[in-house]
Design a protein around this motif. Structure first.
Motif, PDB file in Angstrom:
ATOM      1  N   TRP A  83      -0.003  -0.863  -3.684  1.00 33.09           N
ATOM      2  CA  TRP A  83      -0.887  -1.984  -3.395  1.00 33.09           C
ATOM      3  C   TRP A  83      -2.318  -1.548  -3.672  1.00 33.09           C
ATOM      4  O   TRP A  83      -2.741  -0.474  -3.235  1.00 33.09           O
ATOM      5  N   LEU A  84      -3.028  -2.349  -4.423  1.00 39.26           N
ATOM      6  CA  LEU A  84      -4.431  -2.069  -4.731  1.00 39.26           C
ATOM      7  C   LEU A  84      -5.227  -3.321  -4.394  1.00 39.26           C
ATOM      8  O   LEU A  84      -4.881  -4.412  -4.852  1.00 39.26           O
ATOM      9  N   SER A  85      -6.235  -3.158  -3.555  1.00 40.85           N
ATOM     10  CA  SER A  85      -7.048  -4.319  -3.185  1.00 40.85           C
ATOM     11  C   SER A  85      -7.676  -4.946  -4.426  1.00 40.85           C
ATOM     12  O   SER A  85      -8.113  -4.247  -5.351  1.00 40.85           O
ATOM     13  N   GLU A  86      -7.736  -6.267  -4.428  1.00 36.39           N
ATOM     14  CA  GLU A  86      -8.390  -6.975  -5.541  1.00 36.39           C
ATOM     15  C   GLU A  86      -9.890  -6.709  -5.527  1.00 36.39           C
ATOM     16  O   GLU A  86     -10.575  -6.960  -6.521  1.00 36.39           O
ATOM     17  N   ALA A  87     -10.388  -6.193  -4.396  1.00 36.24           N
ATOM     18  CA  ALA A  87     -11.825  -5.875  -4.320  1.00 36.24           C
ATOM     19  C   ALA A  87     -12.057  -4.369  -4.384  1.00 36.24           C
ATOM     20  O   ALA A  87     -13.153  -3.895  -4.072  1.00 36.24           O
ATOM     21  N   ALA A  88     -11.027  -3.639  -4.762  1.00 35.14           N
ATOM     22  CA  ALA A  88     -11.186  -2.170  -4.849  1.00 35.14           C
ATOM     23  C   ALA A  88     -12.249  -1.838  -5.880  1.00 35.14           C
ATOM     24  O   ALA A  88     -12.270  -2.407  -6.981  1.00 35.14           O
TER      25      ALA A  88
END
Ligand code: TA6
Length: 303
Positions: A42-47
């Motif tokens: 999982w990678l934040s869309e705001a990473a």
């Protein structure tokens, strides 16, 4: 096995289609896909992936301190989770197995090596200023058709001993956190960080996530004890095994905490992730001059 090494990330792909992407910033694995292209992390869309702050998601490397240690003289001035995840690592190279063994039995595999040392130009300046020990880190990421292994070797290159902690802050992707059960932690003692750090024992055979969860488990048995298995809707999905990492942190921020984390997006993304974080964080690893500490995790895709 193909690679593209632009100036920010290394991407490796197996001939069978599986792939892994590692950002040189933090040596952060930011993507791991199976042969069908399904993302497992999982990678934040705001990473932020531009090196401006630690990556929210994937597999951040935590070193030399887990969390903060306000009463620990050597690391009390370090930022949460240390500086490995906010340093630019060097890509040391790759090795593939089929060229060495050529045995179909093992299937194709690729290993990517990354390095960070106290002398590295990419070292987070905070490190040199606030943790002035000579050290070397080698972080290896190994991709096979059914697994991803991340391993770290910490070497004390100083003339003085230092204490450190190591953890792989893995954000596993899930379809629906309310259908997830974590097996393999039964009877393990844990520190409940959502309950004032209370020391507890895991009585239920499975851990379910029904709200903010932040627990540092110490499973019984040796550090390489049995797998921690993530089961979703009754189907085993991931098995996480550890080598010389005696702790497993289970974390999910749930709604309110996710709301308060600026780079956590979408805000209901907590429903699609669970952090299963192997580490050596229950105690300090004391390394004498010249000593080394090695720890690894392997995440195996099940079903
Ligand atoms: O691993 C669990 C944890 O220590 C939580 O307490 C929470 O702080 C999480 O890590 C994320 O930390 P970060 O510094 O990446 O925001």
């Amino acid at each position: 096995v193909t690679f593209s090494d632009d100036n920010s990330r290394v991407i490796a792909e197996l001939p069978t289609g599986e792939s892994v992407t590692v950002l040189l910033y933090g040596a952060t694995v930011i993507s791991w896909k199976d042969a069908q292209g399904d993302e497992k992390l999982w990678l934040s869309e705001a990473a932020k992936l531009d090196g401006s702050r630690a990556v929210r998601g994937g597999i951040p490397v935590v070193f030399p301190v887990f969390g903060t240690a306000p009463t620990h003289p050597q690391t009390k001035d370090l930022p949460q989770h240390g500086f490995a995840r906010t340093s630019r690592w060097e890509f040391l190279g790759k090795s593939t197995s089929e060229s060495q063994t050529g045995s179909a039995a093992n299937g194709p595999a690729v290993k990517l090596d990354f390095g960070l040392s106290s002398a590295a130009p990419g070292l987070d300046p905070i490190a040199a200023a606030r943790w002035p020990f000579k050290f070397n880190l080698i972080y290896s990421v190994t991709l096979t058709q059914t697994s991803l292994t991340t391993s770290i070797v910490v070497t004390n290159d100083d003339s003085a001993p230092f204490d450190c902690q190591v953890l792989m802050h893995t954000y596993l992707r899930v379809k629906d956190i309310t259908a997830v059960q974590v097996q393999g932690l039964a009877d393990a003692s844990y520190i409940d960080k959502v309950d004032g750090g209370a020391r507890k024992t895991q009585s239920a055979a499975e851990v379910t996530i029904t709200g903010e969860t932040d627990r540092v488990y110490t499973p019984a048995g040796d550090p390489g004890a049995g797998p921690v298995t993530v089961v979703e809707a009754g189907r085993p999905v991931y098995a996480v095994t550890r080598d010389n990492l005696s702790n497993v942190v289970v974390w999910n921020p749930w709604a309110d905490k996710a709301q308060g984390i600026a780079d956590f997006a979408p805000k209901d993304g907590f429903r699609n992730m669970i952090c299963i974080e192997p580490g050596a964080v229950g105690a300090w690893q004391s390394l004498e001059a010249g000593d080394a500490f090695e720890g690894a995790q392997t995440i195996t895709l099940l079903g």
